[in-house]
Design a protein around this motif. Structure first.
Motif, PDB file in Angstrom:
ATOM      1  N   VAL A 177       0.846  -1.194   0.000  1.00 53.55           N
ATOM      2  CA  VAL A 177       0.000   0.000   0.000  1.00 53.55           C
ATOM      3  C   VAL A 177       0.884   1.249   0.000  1.00 53.55           C
ATOM      4  CG1 VAL A 177      -1.676   1.343   1.346  1.00 53.55           C
ATOM      5  CG2 VAL A 177      -1.966  -1.134   1.083  1.00 53.55           C
ATOM      6  N   ASP A 178       1.914   1.259   0.833  1.00 51.55           N
ATOM      7  CA  ASP A 178       2.824   2.401   0.900  1.00 51.55           C
ATOM      8  C   ASP A 178       3.510   2.640  -0.440  1.00 51.55           C
ATOM      9  OD1 ASP A 178       2.134   2.684   3.566  1.00 51.55           O
ATOM     10  OD2 ASP A 178       3.982   1.757   4.325  1.00 51.55           O
ATOM     11  N   ALA A 179       3.948   1.568  -1.108  1.00 48.97           N
ATOM     12  CA  ALA A 179       4.616   1.702  -2.408  1.00 48.97           C
ATOM     13  C   ALA A 179       3.670   2.255  -3.471  1.00 48.97           C
ATOM     14  CB  ALA A 179       5.188   0.357  -2.856  1.00 48.97           C
ATOM     15  N   ILE A 180       2.426   1.813  -3.453  1.00 51.53           N
ATOM     16  CA  ILE A 180       1.438   2.314  -4.416  1.00 51.53           C
ATOM     17  C   ILE A 180       1.163   3.795  -4.165  1.00 51.53           C
ATOM     18  CG2 ILE A 180      -0.982   2.166  -5.136  1.00 51.53           C
ATOM     19  CD1 ILE A 180      -0.734  -0.906  -4.641  1.00 51.53           C
ATOM     20  N   LEU A 181       1.001   4.160  -2.915  1.00 48.03           N
ATOM     21  CA  LEU A 181       0.759   5.570  -2.585  1.00 48.03           C
ATOM     22  C   LEU A 181       1.959   6.429  -2.987  1.00 48.03           C
ATOM     23  CD1 LEU A 181      -0.982   5.216   0.898  1.00 48.03           C
ATOM     24  CD2 LEU A 181      -2.041   5.838  -1.285  1.00 48.03           C
ATOM     25  N   GLU A 182       3.153   5.934  -2.752  1.00 48.74           N
ATOM     26  CA  GLU A 182       4.368   6.664  -3.136  1.00 48.74           C
ATOM     27  C   GLU A 182       4.461   6.827  -4.642  1.00 48.74           C
ATOM     28  OE1 GLU A 182       7.577   8.971  -2.650  1.00 48.74           O
ATOM     29  OE2 GLU A 182       6.375   8.158  -1.004  1.00 48.74           O
ATOM     30  N   GLN A 183       4.112   5.789  -5.383  1.00 50.00           N
ATOM     31  CA  GLN A 183       4.146   5.861  -6.839  1.00 50.00           C
ATOM     32  C   GLN A 183       3.150   6.909  -7.353  1.00 50.00           C
ATOM     33  OE1 GLN A 183       2.769   2.416  -9.099  1.00 50.00           O
ATOM     34  NE2 GLN A 183       4.549   2.662 -10.438  1.00 50.00           N
ATOM     35  N   HIS A 184       1.987   6.976  -6.735  1.00 45.15           N
ATOM     36  CA  HIS A 184       0.982   7.959  -7.162  1.00 45.15           C
ATOM     37  C   HIS A 184       1.424   9.390  -6.835  1.00 45.15           C
ATOM     38  CE1 HIS A 184      -2.101   5.497  -8.891  1.00 45.15           C
ATOM     39  NE2 HIS A 184      -1.989   4.651  -7.886  1.00 45.15           N
ATOM     40  N   MET A 198       4.414  10.430  -7.079  1.00 44.06           N
ATOM     41  CA  MET A 198       5.436  10.759  -8.065  1.00 44.06           C
ATOM     42  C   MET A 198       4.820  11.096  -9.425  1.00 44.06           C
ATOM     43  SD  MET A 198       8.128   7.821  -6.894  1.00 44.06           S
ATOM     44  CE  MET A 198       9.281   8.051  -8.212  1.00 44.06           C
ATOM     45  N   GLU A 199       3.598  10.658  -9.675  1.00 44.50           N
ATOM     46  CA  GLU A 199       2.952  10.865 -10.980  1.00 44.50           C
ATOM     47  C   GLU A 199       2.292  12.182 -11.101  1.00 44.50           C
ATOM     48  OE1 GLU A 199       0.392   7.482 -11.479  1.00 44.50           O
ATOM     49  OE2 GLU A 199       2.064   6.187 -11.951  1.00 44.50           O
TER      50      GLU A 199
END
Length: 132
Positions: free
Chosen positions: A122-129, A131-132
């Motif tokens: 979940v943390d990685a997905i939130l971090e990726q978003h 960055m976008e």
């Protein structure tokens, strides 16, 4: 994001997929290049499955073994390819039961420690978003 069972055939298939991914990106000249968020070992039975422990480089308590070369484990090999290996998700009948009920685990059975198994994802997905 891709789940993987920590067994020999699955690991071999994973590396076949990575080769296909790299070749296909090059052949199709994709831009932007689709990213691999990572792999998550699923349904890990580190207490009873020596194969799971060997593939992941962990002991019977689920802790990283210090007496082996971690670069030869699934997480180590993925790291050498600059692909993230998320913390493993333990085998739990609660996941299967929650799925059968069509509910997320925290709603099916709140307060279970296994509800936190997906926190890093979940943390990685939130971090990726972000960055976008």
């Amino acid at each position: 994001l891709s789940p993987i069972k920590p067994e020999i055939k699955d690991a071999q298939g994973l590396f076949g997929f990575v080769r296909w991914y790299e070749t296909t990106i090059e052949e199709l000249r994709l831009s932007p290049v689709p990213s691999i968020l990572g792999f998550v070992p699923m349904r890990v039975d580190y207490q009873d499955s020596g194969i799971h422990r060997d593939v992941l480089g962990i002991d019977k308590k689920g802790k990283e073994r210090k007496d082996i070369d971690q670069t030869e484990t699934l997480p180590g090999l993925l790291e050498s390819l600059n692909i993230r290996c998320f913390p493993f998700v333990k085998e739990s009948k609660n996941y299967l039961r929650a799925c059968a009920e069509g509910l997320p685990l925290p709603l099916y059975r709140s307060g279970l420690p296994s509800s936190d198994d997906f926190g890093a994802i979940v943390d990685a997905i939130l971090e990726q978003h972000k960055m976008e």
